[in-house]
Design an enzyme around this catalytic site. Sequence first.
Site, PDB file in Angstrom:
ATOM      1  N   ASP A   1     -21.070  42.399 120.685  1.00 19.62           N
ATOM      2  CA  ASP A   1     -21.515  42.662 119.315  1.00 19.62           C
ATOM      3  C   ASP A   1     -20.453  43.523 118.658  1.00 19.62           C
ATOM      4  OD1 ASP A   1     -24.641  42.454 117.996  1.00 19.62           O
ATOM      5  OD2 ASP A   1     -23.182  43.711 116.947  1.00 19.62           O
ATOM      6  N   ILE A   2     -20.517  43.550 117.344  1.00 21.72           N
ATOM      7  CA  ILE A   2     -19.613  44.413 116.593  1.00 21.72           C
ATOM      8  C   ILE A   2     -20.100  45.864 116.687  1.00 21.72           C
ATOM      9  CG2 ILE A   2     -20.817  44.205 114.381  1.00 21.72           C
ATOM     10  CD1 ILE A   2     -18.086  43.742 113.104  1.00 21.72           C
TER      11      ILE A   2
ATOM     12  N   GLY B   1     -23.156  37.131 113.719  1.00 23.76           N
ATOM     13  CA  GLY B   1     -23.001  36.814 112.297  1.00 23.76           C
ATOM     14  C   GLY B   1     -23.995  37.589 111.455  1.00 23.76           C
TER      15      GLY B   1
ATOM     16  N   SER C   1     -27.396  37.724 109.309  1.00 17.63           N
ATOM     17  CA  SER C   1     -28.600  36.946 109.617  1.00 17.63           C
ATOM     18  C   SER C   1     -29.530  36.676 108.437  1.00 17.63           C
ATOM     19  CB  SER C   1     -29.378  37.636 110.730  1.00 17.63           C
ATOM     20  OG  SER C   1     -29.778  38.896 110.284  1.00 17.63           O
TER      21      SER C   1
ATOM     22  N   SER D   1     -30.423  27.782 111.882  1.00 19.84           N
ATOM     23  CA  SER D   1     -31.595  28.402 111.267  1.00 19.84           C
ATOM     24  C   SER D   1     -32.398  27.377 110.481  1.00 19.84           C
ATOM     25  CB  SER D   1     -31.118  29.511 110.318  1.00 19.84           C
ATOM     26  OG  SER D   1     -32.164  29.915 109.449  1.00 19.84           O
TER      27      SER D   1
ATOM     28  N   TYR E   1     -26.269  31.549 103.172  1.00 22.95           N
ATOM     29  CA  TYR E   1     -26.547  31.727 104.603  1.00 22.95           C
ATOM     30  C   TYR E   1     -26.898  30.381 105.250  1.00 22.95           C
ATOM     31  CZ  TYR E   1     -29.458  32.986 108.635  1.00 22.95           C
ATOM     32  OH  TYR E   1     -30.010  33.065 109.882  1.00 22.95           O
TER      33      TYR E   1
HETATM   34  C1  15L Z   1     -33.539  33.502 109.601  1.00 20.20           C
HETATM   35  O1  15L Z   1     -32.672  32.643 109.765  1.00 20.20           O
HETATM   36  C2  15L Z   1     -33.211  34.946 109.684  1.00 20.20           C
HETATM   37  O2  15L Z   1     -32.153  35.203 110.590  1.00 20.20           O
HETATM   38  C3  15L Z   1     -34.409  35.784 110.042  1.00 20.20           C
HETATM   39  O3  15L Z   1     -34.089  37.096 109.773  1.00 20.20           O
HETATM   40  C4  15L Z   1     -35.658  35.378 109.257  1.00 20.20           C
HETATM   41  O4  15L Z   1     -35.472  35.699 107.924  1.00 20.20           O
HETATM   42  C5  15L Z   1     -35.908  33.898 109.443  1.00 20.20           C
HETATM   43  O5  15L Z   1     -34.765  33.129 109.170  1.00 20.20           O
HETATM   44  C6  15L Z   1     -37.080  33.387 108.597  1.00 20.20           C
HETATM   45  O6  15L Z   1     -36.930  32.377 107.918  1.00 20.20           O
HETATM   46  O7  15L Z   1     -38.135  33.974 108.670  1.00 20.20           O
END
Ligand code: 15L
Length: 312
Positions: free
Chosen positions: A56-57, A95, A97, A133, A158
């Site tokens: 991790d950073i 990354g 999020s 995601s 994102y």
């Molecule tokens: C995501 O991709 C995020 O990383 C997480 O923090 C939430 O916001 C999630 O989606 C979500 O849609 O609930």
Amino acid sequence: MPTVAVKWIRPPRLKLYDARKDSALMKKILITGAAGDVGGHLRRELAGRYELRLSDIRPLKNLASGEEFIRGDCASLRDMLRVTQGVAAVVHLGGFSVEGPWEVILRANIVGAYNAFEAARRNGVRRIVFASSNHAVGFYRRDETIDHRVYPKPDSRYGVSKAFGEALGSLYADKYGMEVVCLRIGNVNPRPMDKRRLSIWLSPRDLAQLVSIAIDRPGLRFEIMYGISGNRRRWYDNANAERLGYRPQDDSEPHAGEVLQKEKTGADPRTELYQGGTFVLAEDGGDPTRAPVKPQSPKARARKTKAARKRK
Ligand code: 15L
């Protein structure tokens, strides 16, 4: 003919071999972005199943046995080349999020994903699990059920970065023979937090099951699975994950009563229409249930690290 008494010697009982106890036979897995929420759940759930290299950073303290930490920034190819050395697979969670300014998304998620794939390739790591995601497909409507074959409909910069990561995975699988699994993760939490999350909830143990399939299942080339539990209210047809062996243990439904009772009314109707919820309107943040994540410039980060070193 004289009979010879043969003494029966009972063979020693065969012990079933438990690879999990033998670290020499456990796969070493790199988790990038390991200091985040999802990383925390995964570390706990995967403990004892794999040797974990965490990166991790941010600094990471309190390492458990079977864990090692190497600090690294996924926006730096040099760092990624260092952290991906000698691992059997990479789980790329690193990354930014949630939705953020373009410069932040570009650096952390677009450049970051490229570096993770490229460093893995150069170091001969064949398998990558890419944390995509639900926001890669957040502009699908809630009255639609979508499967892994739909084209991306990102709801944010994102979401675009996640669609980019999936496309990169497809390229590295086809061009370089890498084995890539993209998990379109919903929301990982011990319990679903609100009405939208009843549809996209992923319990930590179901997350671990999906990640284990993605790491261990032989013969994969490029796959997309939805990272959700067996929620009755889901918007996804997760047949591809089931085909690969996923049997979710959890369903958000038992939590529905409590969640819906607490749900505040008056949300913007556009966020109610689409699967991505607030991300479809957000210019920053996107997730009102999370404390705002402050993007840091490399300079600000370096200043912070220097100050922390001085304090020691
Ligand atoms: C995501 O991709 C995020 O990383 C997480 O923090 C939430 O916001 C999630 O989606 C979500 O849609 O609930």
